[in-house]
Structure formats: structure tokens, C-alpha cells
Design an enzyme around this catalytic site. Structure first.
Site: not given
Length: 614
Positions: A2, A378
Site C-alpha cells: 500500500c 532474487g
């Protein structure tokens, strides 16, 4: 995931300041495209934009909850990965829950434990809690700063927001940048001093810290920090422990009620995340897993191998996708797209950033959002395990300075004399470096070489990783995509921090212990592949396009760059051949074409934000 914003003020009635909060959260709509809300009381007002990921119905914010005569209000950006464990403990303590959201669990955790709740959280988060009875505001940020949180104090008031643009939307905040703020942009950028907000008076809550604001003022405190201790596990035990910690981090971070995917470049790090995610999908009966990679138009023709990027990704990504049975998507970006996205990326980040690297990630995330709302990356394995070249080879970049900042003299030669007033580049960077090294958690009796390596790791975790996390969050959240980073799981990082260098480089390879941990998990061609960074375009047309755009900007007398750079020297640089324009600007991280792209971003920032240099 958010966007949050808020305002507390002891001398002002905020109960009718809803329109101001609406103004503050409006620029955060991309972070939270699914819903929005505000809450106002006498001395505090909160705003929230929501990206629904877990409990799509029950997690609305601002969330209000009472216990006895005390009322608490929460706005929160993030995701808890240990929601269920916390919920079970809180239920045993007598709390009941009406939703399945981690938002409610976080609020109740604060009600039960206060600031100490932060020590119990596993996740990525930036949140604010208002205690109506106690008349105090609490802010906290996750351990590595995956989620951003800026604030500004003004006498009796404090403002906070997920992004700088939320603060700048407040009528009391001006876009002023003093000499120190400009030094951050020109000498340290795209990194920033931890806690520095560039605009005058703006700070950010430091990673692993909380902030308390009451009538006595502002108090900040760390709730987590790395601890150095002897490592007693042997190679086999260490590799096994790394493998299980990473596997568990990935498993936890797959929680979502929306589609989840992974980034897959075919490098060691993204392949490890994808392999463990695919394993978890199979065990949970989910699937198939979707994976995403990025490439550039005609890179197959123009790719140039070098030490920092030895080979292209596409073949390795294909190998991994085939071996794991994922549904693989390749996003190909062309040069005009990339150039056009440079300004947009700067406005997303609120500052000049990593040029085409930011722009490409934004375009990449925009495509991924069409098929997923959560993606695992990653990112950060190189900071945690020591994958960068500056960890491994002697030279000036491993000297007593930030290893990714080289030749400040060459950098400042392109700037207007005295652009940062009395602040000299060398002194400013040296002070920031020494301040950081002074905070390194030392291990008594450690050999000098190991102690120096520990310094390098701390510098990378505190600075370079923060830069990449900021980039990752901004470019993904700009399209309503939540990017998670299992290599930043604090349990994994705490363990790897104390693995000695001889074991981190097990087998004489960069990230050797990680490679050993992934033996049997990844195909050998991928497991042994040399490090390759986020890919960039090698098309000569990109250089010509960004060069020509900068020259066009400099032809305009109203261009803001004239106050920052020496136009004659930039034009002289533009006259050189593509191959001759590589600059020691950010070590091996910014080439000549990237410098021109960065100038485009700098001009866009100065112009769009109407930056006032004071």
C-alpha cells in the site's frame, strides 16, 4: 502492499483536515490501486491507499480497534510472513480476530506489546499507529528498509508518507533542496545517506528503527541490528543451513490471495528463488508457477561481454524454466520505450536514480502486472553473500571508500564550480564513509582481512542494498505489483553475516557457499554460472537517443541543468564515440550512455518538482 500518509499536530485541530490527507494520498494511488481511506481526529489524521493481497475484503484501512477505553488506529504498507504464528499467540492471550488479514494481526500485536512488537515481526513493512488515549504516534520500518517511510517535523507537527511525493503534496512543505541535499544527489546518487530525505528537513525512518512522536517531541530507537559472533559450523553444515533458511524464506513469502510469480534471469539468485518457489507450489497443489525475464530488442546482435556482465541471460532462463516446468514469459523492451520511460522512472522515485536500470524495471513490472500481483525477486543476494567484483579483486575500488564510487574528480569536473556551496565532494563522501564504518558490528579478535571484509559487507548492506531495495519497491509499486525479496529474510542474513570469508567463497568462487547450498537444486550450468547483473541494452541507438535528448535540453536556455552541469564539457563528452564515453561515475554501474540518461532524469526532477535550490 500500500501507500500510507499521515499528519499529527499538537496545536491544530485536524478533525476537518480530510481534504489535505486526500491530497497527500492521491500521488500514492499507483501503490494502492484497489481502495483508499482516511481517518481524522483532533490531533492526528491518517490516509491510506490499498493494494489488496491477503484477505481482499477484510483488510481495509485505516483500521481502528479499541480495547477498554483505548482506541488505536493503524495504516500499514507491507506484508507479514509470520501472521499465523503471531495470531495464534495473540489468540492465546485473549484477543479475538474478525478478519484474516495481517493488518489486524499487526494492529493487535502493537496493542499487546507496544513498540516491542517489532522484534516479533517477520516481513516487509512500514506502518503507523496512533494511540488516541495516549496521544502518541508510533512509526516503524522493517529491518532492511524494503518498504519506504519518510517524515518531516515542523514545530508541533509531524508529517509522514511512503514516498516523498506524499509529503510534497502537503501545503506546508516546499520542494527546497539545500547544499547538503544536492550533494546527496550529485556525489552519492543514486544512493542516499541512510535516513536522508534530500529535500530540506525531510528524513526517513531508518531500517530496523521505530519513531515515537508525542508532546515531548520525536524519539527514535533501533529495535534490530546485526550482531557479530564466531561461526562454528563446518562447510557441509553451513551449506545445509543456508539452503534450509532460504527454502523457508521463499515458502513464507509465497503467502497471497492473488497470483504470485517469480523473476527468472537464469542467474544463480533468481534461479534459486524460482526453484524453491516451484517446489512449494507443487507441495501445496498450486501451479503452474509463472516466471518472467527481461531482454532488449536486438541485444543478440549488440551484446558486448565484459567482466561485470559476461553473458546474456536468455539461454539460462530458458534452461531453468524448462527444468522446473514453469510457464515462462520474456519481456522485450525496445529503445524508444526505454528512453521515453527515463523521466517517468525519476518521477516514480522522486529523485534521479539508476537511469535506464530503473526505467527498464518499471517497464518490466508493468508487463508482469498483467499476469501477477506478487512477484519474488532474487535481489540482494550479492550484498548478503558477497557477489560483487569489489569483494574479490584488489584495486582502488576496495580502498577506504565506497567501492562503487570511483573518481569523484571526474564526476565533479562535469559540474558547475561551487554548485554545492562549501561542501566538497571528497570531504562529503569521506565523512559519510567514515560514519558508516564506525557503526560496523565488530568481532573481537578478528583477523584484519576478515575485519575489512566485514566492513565491505556492512557498507553494501547499509548503502548499496538500500539503493536496490528502493528501486525495487518504487518501480514495482508504481504499477501495483508487490515485489518480495527472500534474500532479505533477517534470519538468513543474520546467519550469513557471520560466515567467514573463506566459507562464503567456498570452492574459490564468488558466493561459493550459496552455490554449494544449491548443489542438486539447480542445473549445473546455472549453479556454476558467473555473476551477471540486471541486464541493460547494448544497442548503439540508445546512446544516440539519450545523447541527442541531452543536447536538445542544453540548447534550451531555460533548462535547469545549466545551473548544475558545465554544458561545454557535457557537449564535448557527447562528441566522443559511444565506446569512448564510459565514465568512472558509479564504478562499473554507470556507463557514458547511462550518464546522459541520468542527466535526463536530473532535469525531469528539477523541473517537475519545481525544486528550489537554497
Amino acid at each position: 502492499m500500500c501507500g500510507i500518509a499521515g499528519w499529527a499536530d499538537w496545536k491544530r485541530d485536524l478533525s476537518r483536515e480530510g481534504p489535505v490527507l486526500e491530497t497527500m494520498i492521491a500521488p500514492l494511488a499507483d501503490r494502492g490501486p484497489d481502495a483508499g481511506g482516511i481517518w481524522c481526529s483532533g490531533h492526528c489524521a491518517f490516509g491510506h491507499r490499498r493494494l489488496a493481497v491477503v484477505d481482499l475484503v477484510g483488510g481495509a484501512q485505516p483500521m481502528v480497534r479499541s480495547r477498554g477505553d483505548r482506541t488505536y488506529v493503524l495504516v500499514y504498507n507491507g506484508q507479514l510472513y509470520n501472521t499465523q504464528e503471531l495470531k495464534e499467540e495473540l489468540t492465546a492471550r485473549g484477543h479475538a480476530f474478525s478478519t484474516q488479514s495481517d493488518t489486524e494481526v499487526l494492529l493487535v500485536a502493537y496493542m499487546e506489546w507496544g513498540p516491542e512488537c517489532t522484534r516479533r515481526l517477520n516481513g516487509i513493512y512500514a506502518f503507523a499507529v496512533w494511540d488516541e488515549a495516549g496521544q502518541q504516534l508510533f512509526l516503524a520500518r522493517d529491518r532492511f528498509g524494503v518498504k519506504p517511510l519518510f517524515y518531516k517535523t515542523m514545530g508541533s507537527a509531524i508529517l509522514f508518507g511512503s514516498e516523498l511525493k506524499a509529503l510534497l503534496a502537503h501545503p506546508l512543505v516546499q520542494p527546497e533542496v539545500d547544499a547538503e541535499g544536492l550533494a546527496e544527489v550529485l556525489y552519492l546518487g543514486p544512493s542516499r545517506t541512510p535516513g536522508h530525505g534530500v529535500f530540506r528537513g525531510v528524513r526517513e525512518v531508518l531500517p530496523g528503527h521505530w519513531l515515537l512522536f508525542d508532546r515531548a517531541g520525536v524519539r527514535t530507537q533501533p529495535y534490530w541490528q546485526l550482531e557479530s559472533r564466531p561461526h562454528t559450523d563446518g562447510p557441509a553444515e553451513t551449506a545445509e543451513r543456508v539452503r534450509e533458511l532460504l527454502r523457508e524464506a521463499v515458502r513464507r513469502q509465497l503467502v497471497a490471495d492473488v497470483p504470485v510469480a517469480t523473476l527468472l534471469s537464469g542467474g544463480l539468485d533468481s534461479s534459486a528463488i524460482t526453484a524453491f518457489a516451484a517446489e512449494a507450489f507443487r507441495a501445496q497443489g498450486r501451479g503452474p508457477l509463472h516466471t518472467w525475464s527481461i531482454d532488449y530488442a536486438e541485444n543478440d546482435r549488440h551484446f558486448r561481454a565484459h567482466a561485470f556482465q559476461p553473458d546474456p541471460d536468455s539461454a539460462y532462463a530458458g534452461t531453468m524454466a524448462e527444468s522446473l516446468g514453469t510457464v515462462h514469459h520474456e519481456v522485450v523492451i525496445d529503445t524508444p520505450q526505454l528512453v521515453d520511460a527515463l523521466e517517468k522512472a525519476a518521477l516514480i522515485r522522486d529523485l534521479p536514480g539508476m537511469a535506464d536500470v530503473d526505467a527498464a524495471l518499471f517497464l518490466f513490472c508493468r508487463e508482469i502486472k498483467k499476469g501477477a500481483t506478487v512477484v519474488l525477486s532474487g535481489e540482494c543476494a550479492d550484498e548478503v553473500f558477497g557477489g560483487y567484483p569489489w569483494f574479490h579483486r584488489p584495486g582502488p575500488e576496495t580502498g577506504r571508500t565506497f567501492p562503487w564510487i570511483r573518481s569523484l574528480e571526474a564526476r565533479t569536473a562535469l559540474l558547475q564550480p561551487g554548485v554545492t556551496g562549501p561542501i566538497r565532494a571528497e570531504d562529503y563522501v569521506a565523512q559519510r564513509y567514515s560514519n558508516t564504518v564506525a557503526r560496523v558490528p565488530r568481532l573481537p579478535g578478528e583477523e584484519p582481512e576478515e575485519a575489512r571484509i566485514r566492513e565491505l559487507f556492512y557498507l553494501n548492506l547499509a548503502w548499496f542494498m538500500a539503493t536496490l531495495l528502493d528501486r525495487n519497491d518504487r518501480m514495482s509499486m508504481a504499477v501495483g505489483l508487490e515485489a518480495r525479496v527472500p534474500f532479505c529474510d533477517h534470519l538468513l542474513v543474520e546467519y550469513v553475516w557471520n560466515i567467514p570469508w573463506r566459507l562464503k567463497t567456498y570452492g574459490g568462487r564468488e558466493k561459493g557457499i550459496l552455490r554449494e547450498a544449491l548443489r542438486g537444486v539447480l542445473p549445473e550450468a546455472v549453479r556454476t554460472r558467473r555473476k551477471s547483473p540486471f541486464p541493460k541494452t547494448h544497442h548503439p541507438e540508445y546512446f544516440r537517443a539519450v545523447r541527442d535528448r541531452v543536447l536538445a535540453l542544453l540548447d534550451d536556455p531555460a533548462c535547469r541543468l545549466h545551473k548544475i552541469v558545465r554544458a561545454d564539457r557535457v557537449r564535448a563528452l557527447a562528441r566522443q564515440d559511444h565506446e569512448a564515453t564510459d565514465l568512472p561515475w558509479f564504478g562499473q554501474l554507470m556507463s557514458g550512455p547511462q550518464y546522459f540518461a541520468w542527466l535526463i532524469q536530473l532535469e525531469a526532477w528539477l523541473r517537475h518538482y519545481k525544486v528550489v535550490l537554497v
